[in-house]
Write an enzyme that holds these catalytic residues in place. Structure first.
Site, PDB file in Angstrom:
ATOM      1  N   GLU A 149     -52.271   7.608 -21.962  1.00  0.00           N
ATOM      2  CA  GLU A 149     -53.007   6.353 -21.821  1.00  0.00           C
ATOM      3  C   GLU A 149     -52.279   5.282 -22.619  1.00  0.00           C
ATOM      4  O   GLU A 149     -52.259   5.335 -23.844  1.00  0.00           O
ATOM      5  CB  GLU A 149     -54.442   6.507 -22.324  1.00  0.00           C
ATOM      6  CG  GLU A 149     -55.282   7.447 -21.480  1.00  0.00           C
ATOM      7  CD  GLU A 149     -56.690   7.610 -22.025  1.00  0.00           C
ATOM      8  OE1 GLU A 149     -56.888   7.386 -23.245  1.00  0.00           O
ATOM      9  OE2 GLU A 149     -57.583   7.958 -21.245  1.00  0.00           O
TER      10      GLU A 149
ATOM     11  N   ARG B 158     -35.222 -11.140 -30.013  1.00  0.00           N
ATOM     12  CA  ARG B 158     -36.132 -12.131 -29.442  1.00  0.00           C
ATOM     13  C   ARG B 158     -37.177 -12.503 -30.490  1.00  0.00           C
ATOM     14  O   ARG B 158     -37.863 -11.649 -31.024  1.00  0.00           O
ATOM     15  CB  ARG B 158     -36.807 -11.579 -28.186  1.00  0.00           C
ATOM     16  CG  ARG B 158     -35.818 -11.165 -27.095  1.00  0.00           C
ATOM     17  CD  ARG B 158     -36.547 -10.592 -25.882  1.00  0.00           C
ATOM     18  NE  ARG B 158     -35.625 -10.106 -24.866  1.00  0.00           N
ATOM     19  CZ  ARG B 158     -35.077 -10.847 -23.907  1.00  0.00           C
ATOM     20  NH1 ARG B 158     -35.355 -12.150 -23.862  1.00  0.00           N
ATOM     21  NH2 ARG B 158     -34.254 -10.330 -23.019  1.00  0.00           N
TER      22      ARG B 158
ATOM     23  N   HIS C 187     -41.523 -15.581 -32.415  1.00  0.00           N
ATOM     24  CA  HIS C 187     -42.306 -16.421 -31.517  1.00  0.00           C
ATOM     25  C   HIS C 187     -43.784 -16.379 -31.878  1.00  0.00           C
ATOM     26  O   HIS C 187     -44.291 -15.374 -32.368  1.00  0.00           O
ATOM     27  CB  HIS C 187     -42.136 -15.945 -30.072  1.00  0.00           C
ATOM     28  CG  HIS C 187     -40.736 -16.023 -29.587  1.00  0.00           C
ATOM     29  ND1 HIS C 187     -40.223 -15.173 -28.627  1.00  0.00           N
ATOM     30  CD2 HIS C 187     -39.705 -16.849 -29.920  1.00  0.00           C
ATOM     31  CE1 HIS C 187     -38.950 -15.484 -28.386  1.00  0.00           C
ATOM     32  NE2 HIS C 187     -38.619 -16.496 -29.157  1.00  0.00           N
TER      33      HIS C 187
ATOM     34  N   TYR D 264     -45.314  -6.617 -22.271  1.00  0.00           N
ATOM     35  CA  TYR D 264     -46.287  -7.315 -23.111  1.00  0.00           C
ATOM     36  C   TYR D 264     -47.572  -7.531 -22.317  1.00  0.00           C
ATOM     37  O   TYR D 264     -47.523  -8.077 -21.211  1.00  0.00           O
ATOM     38  CB  TYR D 264     -45.793  -8.708 -23.499  1.00  0.00           C
ATOM     39  CG  TYR D 264     -44.534  -8.814 -24.305  1.00  0.00           C
ATOM     40  CD1 TYR D 264     -44.552  -9.423 -25.557  1.00  0.00           C
ATOM     41  CD2 TYR D 264     -43.309  -8.381 -23.814  1.00  0.00           C
ATOM     42  CE1 TYR D 264     -43.395  -9.586 -26.294  1.00  0.00           C
ATOM     43  CE2 TYR D 264     -42.144  -8.529 -24.547  1.00  0.00           C
ATOM     44  CZ  TYR D 264     -42.198  -9.130 -25.789  1.00  0.00           C
ATOM     45  OH  TYR D 264     -41.037  -9.280 -26.503  1.00  0.00           O
TER      46      TYR D 264
ATOM     47  N   LYS E  27     -32.317 -21.400 -28.206  1.00  0.00           N
ATOM     48  CA  LYS E  27     -33.610 -21.911 -28.668  1.00  0.00           C
ATOM     49  C   LYS E  27     -34.025 -21.251 -29.982  1.00  0.00           C
ATOM     50  O   LYS E  27     -34.464 -21.927 -30.915  1.00  0.00           O
ATOM     51  CB  LYS E  27     -34.673 -21.673 -27.603  1.00  0.00           C
ATOM     52  CG  LYS E  27     -36.058 -22.169 -27.976  1.00  0.00           C
ATOM     53  CD  LYS E  27     -37.057 -21.903 -26.853  1.00  0.00           C
ATOM     54  CE  LYS E  27     -38.450 -22.349 -27.233  1.00  0.00           C
ATOM     55  NZ  LYS E  27     -39.426 -22.067 -26.144  1.00  0.00           N
TER      56      LYS E  27
END
Length: 199
Positions: free
Chosen positions: A28, A59, A62, A131, A167
């Site tokens: 699960e 990454r 954020h 995600y 960025k």
């Protein structure tokens, strides 16, 4: 399913039970009810993201403006990643600190990142991360902190050569973001969490 609090309030490691037989493996990956027991409220999933990365990709860091920001439930379907949760909430007892979890397709762990926390993902072996997000992407609310900010000091593995986007490389340091008023506060986080629990 085992859910363990990380050292940053609002962040959790989720380890599923896996069932193996001659056909393969079943687990699960996400249980809204079990996660809600740990959070005190149910995570509403409004968007899913699929991120394909090559080894070396870094990454983050954020986050989105709070409220409503964006909670994330992150796991991987292939490869190996190091997931970092960074406390960027001004006034938090652990402001500027971070915790990390190794994500891979063997243990199949996931990380829950509450609204108002910073998130970074380092790819150690080519793979795919998935995600689940509590809010849809809102470009106007997106914020960032440079993942290589030495004051944050993310512990990347020895030999890891980070590849960051233009960025992310141009994102401010944690100190500069705080001075600009771009960071969420711990009070905002507490108020938002209380509002979610009240629904």
């Amino acid at each position: 399913m085992e859910i363990r609090s990380l050292t940053i309030a609002g962040a959790f490691e989720v380890t599923p039970r896996q069932f193996h037989d001659d056909r393969g493996t079943f687990a699960e990956g996400f249980r809204a009810d079990r996660l809600a027991e740990a959070l005190g409220h149910e995570m509403r999933v409004r968007q899913t993201n699929i991120s394909v990365s090559q080894a070396g990709a870094l990454r983050g860091i954020h986050f989105a403006a709070l409220p409503p920001s964006q909670a994330k439930f992150v796991t991987v379907t292939s490869g190996v990643f190091l997931d970092f949760v960074i406390d960027i909430r001004v006034g938090s007892p652990t402001f500027g600190q971070w915790d990390s979890v190794r994500l891979d397709a063997v243990d199949r762990r996931a990380v829950y990142v509450a609204e108002g926390l910073g998130h970074a993902l380092a790819c150690l072996e080519d793979g795919v991360a998935v995600y689940l997000c509590s809010e849809v992407f809102n470009p106007a609310a997106e914020r960032g902190v440079n993942p290589l900010d030495p004051a944050v000091g993310l512990a990347l593995p020895e030999g890891f050569v980070p590849v960051v986007s233009d960025k992310d490389a141009a994102a401010p340091t944690l100190e500069a973001a705080a001075e600009r008023g771009e960071l969420p506060t711990f009070e905002q986080y507490l108020a938002h969490t209380a509002s979610l629990a009240g629904h």
